[in-house]
Design a protein around this motif. Structure first.
Motif, PDB file in Angstrom:
ATOM      1  N   LYS A   1       0.704  -1.166   0.046  1.00 31.22           N
ATOM      2  CA  LYS A   1      -0.002  -0.073  -0.015  1.00 31.22           C
ATOM      3  C   LYS A   1       0.985   1.285  -0.131  1.00 31.22           C
ATOM      4  O   LYS A   1       1.777   1.273   0.639  1.00 31.22           O
ATOM      5  CB  LYS A   1      -0.938  -0.063   1.309  1.00 31.22           C
ATOM      6  N   THR A   2       0.387   2.305  -0.781  1.00 27.67           N
ATOM      7  CA  THR A   2       1.216   3.479  -1.091  1.00 27.67           C
ATOM      8  C   THR A   2       0.847   4.754  -0.010  1.00 27.67           C
ATOM      9  O   THR A   2      -0.413   4.650   0.359  1.00 27.67           O
ATOM     10  CB  THR A   2       1.279   4.035  -2.427  1.00 27.67           C
ATOM     11  N   PHE A   3       1.557   5.556   0.166  1.00 29.20           N
ATOM     12  CA  PHE A   3       1.370   6.579   1.236  1.00 29.20           C
ATOM     13  C   PHE A   3       2.080   7.843   0.580  1.00 29.20           C
ATOM     14  O   PHE A   3       3.155   7.651   0.207  1.00 29.20           O
ATOM     15  CB  PHE A   3       1.696   6.156   2.435  1.00 29.20           C
ATOM     16  N   THR A   4       1.528   9.150   0.723  1.00 27.69           N
ATOM     17  CA  THR A   4       2.223  10.400   0.421  1.00 27.69           C
ATOM     18  C   THR A   4       2.264  11.196   1.597  1.00 27.69           C
ATOM     19  O   THR A   4       1.121  11.388   2.189  1.00 27.69           O
ATOM     20  CB  THR A   4       1.761  10.982  -0.809  1.00 27.69           C
ATOM     21  N   GLY A   5       3.336  11.611   2.062  1.00 28.82           N
ATOM     22  CA  GLY A   5       3.347  12.438   3.298  1.00 28.82           C
ATOM     23  C   GLY A   5       4.634  12.833   3.884  1.00 28.82           C
ATOM     24  O   GLY A   5       5.666  12.408   3.090  1.00 28.82           O
ATOM     25  N   THR A   6       4.767  13.686   4.723  1.00 32.64           N
ATOM     26  CA  THR A   6       5.929  14.233   5.237  1.00 32.64           C
ATOM     27  C   THR A   6       5.892  14.104   6.828  1.00 32.64           C
ATOM     28  O   THR A   6       4.951  14.387   7.417  1.00 32.64           O
ATOM     29  CB  THR A   6       6.085  15.889   4.915  1.00 32.64           C
ATOM     30  N   PHE A   7       7.054  13.348   7.158  1.00 36.66           N
ATOM     31  CA  PHE A   7       7.313  13.459   8.703  1.00 36.66           C
ATOM     32  C   PHE A   7       8.593  14.132   9.112  1.00 36.66           C
ATOM     33  O   PHE A   7       9.361  14.461   8.357  1.00 36.66           O
ATOM     34  CB  PHE A   7       7.521  11.923   9.110  1.00 36.66           C
ATOM     35  N   TYR A   8       8.211  14.679  10.472  1.00 36.50           N
ATOM     36  CA  TYR A   8       9.378  15.368  11.193  1.00 36.50           C
ATOM     37  C   TYR A   8       9.937  14.527  12.043  1.00 36.50           C
ATOM     38  O   TYR A   8       9.626  13.768  12.755  1.00 36.50           O
ATOM     39  CB  TYR A   8       8.650  16.790  11.758  1.00 36.50           C
ATOM     40  N   ARG A   9      11.666  14.708  12.112  1.00 36.80           N
ATOM     41  CA  ARG A   9      12.276  13.765  12.980  1.00 36.80           C
ATOM     42  C   ARG A   9      11.935  13.921  14.569  1.00 36.80           C
ATOM     43  O   ARG A   9      12.002  13.119  15.427  1.00 36.80           O
ATOM     44  CB  ARG A   9      13.620  14.012  12.916  1.00 36.80           C
ATOM     45  N   GLY A  10      11.228  15.125  14.734  1.00 34.86           N
ATOM     46  CA  GLY A  10      10.980  15.352  16.361  1.00 34.86           C
ATOM     47  C   GLY A  10       9.625  14.502  16.578  1.00 34.86           C
ATOM     48  O   GLY A  10       9.190  14.768  17.727  1.00 34.86           O
ATOM     49  N   GLN A  11       8.757  13.954  15.640  1.00 33.21           N
ATOM     50  CA  GLN A  11       7.641  13.316  16.074  1.00 33.21           C
ATOM     51  C   GLN A  11       7.990  11.902  16.617  1.00 33.21           C
ATOM     52  O   GLN A  11       9.040  11.481  16.139  1.00 33.21           O
ATOM     53  CB  GLN A  11       6.801  13.186  14.735  1.00 33.21           C
ATOM     54  N   SER A  12       6.926  11.531  17.656  1.00 34.89           N
ATOM     55  CA  SER A  12       7.200  10.174  17.979  1.00 34.89           C
ATOM     56  C   SER A  12       6.782   9.135  17.205  1.00 34.89           C
ATOM     57  O   SER A  12       5.971   9.505  16.358  1.00 34.89           O
ATOM     58  CB  SER A  12       6.442  10.100  19.406  1.00 34.89           C
ATOM     59  N   ILE A  13       7.209   7.963  17.308  1.00 38.07           N
ATOM     60  CA  ILE A  13       6.808   6.787  16.630  1.00 38.07           C
ATOM     61  C   ILE A  13       5.390   6.625  16.723  1.00 38.07           C
ATOM     62  O   ILE A  13       4.509   6.289  15.751  1.00 38.07           O
ATOM     63  CB  ILE A  13       7.458   5.740  17.124  1.00 38.07           C
ATOM     64  N   LYS A  14       4.706   6.950  17.791  1.00 35.00           N
ATOM     65  CA  LYS A  14       3.272   6.985  17.952  1.00 35.00           C
ATOM     66  C   LYS A  14       2.534   7.929  16.997  1.00 35.00           C
ATOM     67  O   LYS A  14       1.570   7.470  16.233  1.00 35.00           O
ATOM     68  CB  LYS A  14       2.982   7.013  19.549  1.00 35.00           C
ATOM     69  N   ASP A  15       2.900   9.004  16.975  1.00 33.28           N
ATOM     70  CA  ASP A  15       2.342  10.075  16.159  1.00 33.28           C
ATOM     71  C   ASP A  15       2.394   9.667  14.762  1.00 33.28           C
ATOM     72  O   ASP A  15       1.600   9.916  13.853  1.00 33.28           O
ATOM     73  CB  ASP A  15       3.138  11.600  16.334  1.00 33.28           C
ATOM     74  N   ILE A  16       3.837   9.105  14.415  1.00 26.00           N
ATOM     75  CA  ILE A  16       3.947   8.697  12.752  1.00 26.00           C
ATOM     76  C   ILE A  16       2.989   7.820  12.385  1.00 26.00           C
ATOM     77  O   ILE A  16       2.256   7.689  11.454  1.00 26.00           O
ATOM     78  CB  ILE A  16       5.229   8.240  12.601  1.00 26.00           C
ATOM     79  N   MET A  17       2.631   6.745  13.371  1.00 28.26           N
ATOM     80  CA  MET A  17       1.875   5.578  13.045  1.00 28.26           C
ATOM     81  C   MET A  17       0.341   5.966  12.987  1.00 28.26           C
ATOM     82  O   MET A  17      -0.408   5.486  12.284  1.00 28.26           O
ATOM     83  CB  MET A  17       2.067   4.593  14.285  1.00 28.26           C
ATOM     84  N   GLU A  18       0.147   6.925  14.098  1.00 25.48           N
ATOM     85  CA  GLU A  18      -1.378   7.651  13.966  1.00 25.48           C
ATOM     86  C   GLU A  18      -1.486   8.248  12.502  1.00 25.48           C
ATOM     87  O   GLU A  18      -2.435   8.225  11.751  1.00 25.48           O
ATOM     88  CB  GLU A  18      -1.595   8.658  15.106  1.00 25.48           C
ATOM     89  N   ILE A  19      -0.254   9.070  12.047  1.00 26.11           N
ATOM     90  CA  ILE A  19      -0.517   9.767  10.667  1.00 26.11           C
ATOM     91  C   ILE A  19      -0.689   8.763   9.591  1.00 26.11           C
ATOM     92  O   ILE A  19      -1.612   8.727   8.679  1.00 26.11           O
ATOM     93  CB  ILE A  19       0.485  10.600  10.677  1.00 26.11           C
ATOM     94  N   ILE A  20      -0.113   7.641   9.648  1.00 23.94           N
ATOM     95  CA  ILE A  20      -0.166   6.560   8.694  1.00 23.94           C
ATOM     96  C   ILE A  20      -1.527   5.978   8.681  1.00 23.94           C
ATOM     97  O   ILE A  20      -2.311   5.534   7.690  1.00 23.94           O
ATOM     98  CB  ILE A  20       0.940   5.532   8.844  1.00 23.94           C
ATOM     99  N   ARG A  21      -2.144   5.790   9.928  1.00 27.54           N
ATOM    100  CA  ARG A  21      -3.344   5.194  10.348  1.00 27.54           C
ATOM    101  C   ARG A  21      -4.553   5.983   9.741  1.00 27.54           C
ATOM    102  O   ARG A  21      -5.634   5.543   9.273  1.00 27.54           O
ATOM    103  CB  ARG A  21      -3.708   4.949  11.683  1.00 27.54           C
ATOM    104  N   LEU A  22      -4.272   7.342   9.482  1.00 30.98           N
ATOM    105  CA  LEU A  22      -5.360   8.063   8.791  1.00 30.98           C
ATOM    106  C   LEU A  22      -5.446   7.838   7.358  1.00 30.98           C
ATOM    107  O   LEU A  22      -6.564   7.938   6.724  1.00 30.98           O
ATOM    108  CB  LEU A  22      -4.843   9.540   9.064  1.00 30.98           C
ATOM    109  N   SER A  23      -4.427   7.226   6.857  1.00 31.35           N
ATOM    110  CA  SER A  23      -4.226   6.708   5.328  1.00 31.35           C
ATOM    111  C   SER A  23      -4.738   5.493   4.947  1.00 31.35           C
ATOM    112  O   SER A  23      -5.136   5.290   3.817  1.00 31.35           O
ATOM    113  CB  SER A  23      -2.947   7.298   4.850  1.00 31.35           C
ATOM    114  N   MET A  24      -4.710   4.730   5.946  1.00 27.40           N
ATOM    115  CA  MET A  24      -4.599   3.322   5.487  1.00 27.40           C
ATOM    116  C   MET A  24      -5.108   2.467   6.805  1.00 27.40           C
ATOM    117  O   MET A  24      -5.010   2.858   7.845  1.00 27.40           O
ATOM    118  CB  MET A  24      -3.650   2.561   4.912  1.00 27.40           C
ATOM    119  N   PRO A  25      -6.243   1.416   6.184  1.00 28.16           N
ATOM    120  CA  PRO A  25      -6.640   0.726   7.634  1.00 28.16           C
ATOM    121  C   PRO A  25      -5.697  -0.334   8.381  1.00 28.16           C
ATOM    122  O   PRO A  25      -5.420  -1.297   7.911  1.00 28.16           O
ATOM    123  CB  PRO A  25      -8.117   0.195   7.099  1.00 28.16           C
ATOM    124  N   ILE A  26      -5.162   0.259   9.385  1.00 29.69           N
ATOM    125  CA  ILE A  26      -4.173  -0.552  10.120  1.00 29.69           C
ATOM    126  C   ILE A  26      -4.189  -0.412  11.638  1.00 29.69           C
ATOM    127  O   ILE A  26      -4.952   0.320  11.974  1.00 29.69           O
ATOM    128  CB  ILE A  26      -2.667  -0.060   9.768  1.00 29.69           C
TER     129      ILE A  26
END
Length: 326
Positions: free
Chosen positions: A287-312
Motif C-alpha cells: 500500500k502506498t502513502f504520500t506524506g511528510t514526517f518530522y524527526r521530532g515526531q514520536s513513533i506513535k504520532d507517525i503511526m497515527e498519521i499513517i493510520r489516517l491514510s490506511m486501515p491498520i
C-alpha cells in the motif's frame, strides 16, 4: 501559539488563502525552525487525508497530537530536571557524544578518518579537507583514507549522506558503496545505501554523476532531478524523474514520501528511529502513502498519521512495532 496558526496552514494547503494572508503565511513559516516543524506536522496529516481520498478533521486531529506532544514534553521536562539535579556533567558528556564520533584507524589503506552519524533532529555535517560538505544520516558510517585528495578524492559510505562537492576538475570525487562507485567532478547529490536495505538510491540535485554498478556492465550518467534505484536482490537498476529537493529534506529533519509503499517508508523510519517494524500482511506492505514526517515526531504520532491514510492496527513494544490489517 501553535493553535493560532493551524487555520492559516490549512488554508495554505487547500489553496484558499487570499494574497495578503499568503504573504503573512510565508513570513511566519520562515520566521523560525519551530514554525517550519509545525507546518510540516500539519502537512503530514493533510497529505494523509488526501491519500485516503476524503477530507479529514485536520484541526481535531492536530489538537489530539498537540495534547499528546504537550504531555510528553511535560514528562520529559520533569525527567530532565531530576537528572540534571544529580548528573548534569554526565548528561552533557552524553549529549556532546551523540552528535558524531570521530575515529582514527590504522588499516590496509593506512590511517583514515571515520565518522558515525548521530541521531539529532538535523543532519550532522562533516567538512572534508577539500572543502566538500557531507551531511550524515542516522546510523551512517562514513570514512576516507590518508590518500584522500592526492590523485582522487575517494570516500566510503554505509548509510545515507548528502554531498555538496567542492569543484576540483583534476581530482574526481568518488563515493564507494558496497555495489556502486558514484563519481562526480563538482555537484550536489544524495546517496542512500544502508547495508541491510534492499535498495541503493542515488538522487542528483546539481551537476552530473557517473555510476558504476556491480553486475551491470553499462555505466549510468545522472542528470539533475534524476534518481537511480538499484535493487540488491534482483540485481536490477532503473532511472526515474523526481523532485530532488524532496529527497534531501532529511538533512533538516523532514522526511518526504511521494507515493511510496508502506514497506519502503518503514524501512527508512527504522534507520531514523532505530526501531524495527514488522508488517503482518503482504497486501499492506505494498500500500502506498504520500506524506511528510518530522524527526521530532514520536513513533506513535507517525503511526497515527499513517493510520489516517490506511486501515491498520499497530502495537509498539519497546524498540519493535508490529503492524497488521484491520
Amino acid at each position: 501559539m501553535e493553535n493560532e496558526h493551524t487555520e492559516l496552514i490549512i488554508g495554505y494547503l487547500m489553496g484558499n488563502l487570499p494574497p495578503e494572508e499568503m504573504t503573512h503565511f510565508y513570513g511566519w513559516v520562515n520566521e523560525s525552525a519551530s514554525n517550519k516543524e509545525l507546518f510540516f506536522e500539519i502537512k503530514a496529516m493533510y497529505d494523509a487525508g488526501i491519500s485516503l481520498g476524503k477530507p479529514i478533521d485536520t484541526a481535531s486531529s492536530w489538537q489530539r497530537l498537540l495534547n499528546r506532544k504537550k504531555n510528553s514534553q511535560i514528562r520529559r521536562f520533569k525527567l530532565w530536571y531530576q537528572i540534571s539535579t544529580y548528573a548534569a556533567v554526565a548528561l552533557l558528556a552524553v549529549a556532546i557524544s551523540s552528535v558524531y564520533f570521530l575515529f582514527f584507524h590504522e588499516s590496509d589503506k593506512g590511517l583514515y578518518s571515520r565518522y558515525i552519524g548521530g541521531n539529532g533532529l538535523e543532519a550532522d555535517v562533516v567538512e572534508l579537507p577539500d572543502g566538500t560538505h557531507v551531511s550524515l544520516g542516522s546510523k551512517t558510517t562514513f570514512y576516507y583514507d590518508k590518500d584522500f585528495g592526492k590523485d582522487k578524492r575517494v570516500v566510503y559510505l554505509e548509510g545515507e549522506a548528502y554531498f555538496d562537492v567542492a569543484k576540483q576538475k583534476n581530482k574526481p570525487f568518488i563515493v564507494k558503496t558496497k555495489e556502486q562507485d558514484i563519481e562526480a567532478l563538482g555537484t550536489k547529490f544524495n546517496v542512500m545505501a544502508y547495508p541491510l536495505d534492499s535498495m541503493v538510491i542515488t538522487t542528483l540535485l546539481e551537476g552530473s554523476v557517473r555510476l558504476t554498478t556491480a553486475n551491470i556492465a553499462q555505466q549510468t550518467i545522472l542528470k539533475p532531478n534524476q534518481q537511480s534505484v538499484y535493487n540488491r536482490n534482483s540485481k536490477f537498476a532503473y532511472l526515474q524523474k523526481v523532485d530532488a529537493l524532496q529527497f534531501t529534506s532529511w538533512t533538516a529533519g523532514y522526511y518526504y514520501f511521494p507515493e511510496q509503499s508502506l514497506e519502503t517508508i518503514l524501512e527508512r523510519m527504522s534507520h531514523v528511529y532505530g526501531i524495527q517494524f514488522s508488517i503482518n500482511s503482504e497486501k499492506l506492505k505494498k500500500k502506498t502513502f504520500t506524506g511528510t514526517f518530522y524527526r521530532g515526531q514520536s513513533i506513535k504520532d507517525i503511526m497515527e498519521i499513517i493510520r489516517l491514510s490506511m486501515p491498520i492496527r499497530y502495537r509498539i513494544n519497546s524498540q519493535y512495532v508490529i503492524i497488521s490489517e484491520i
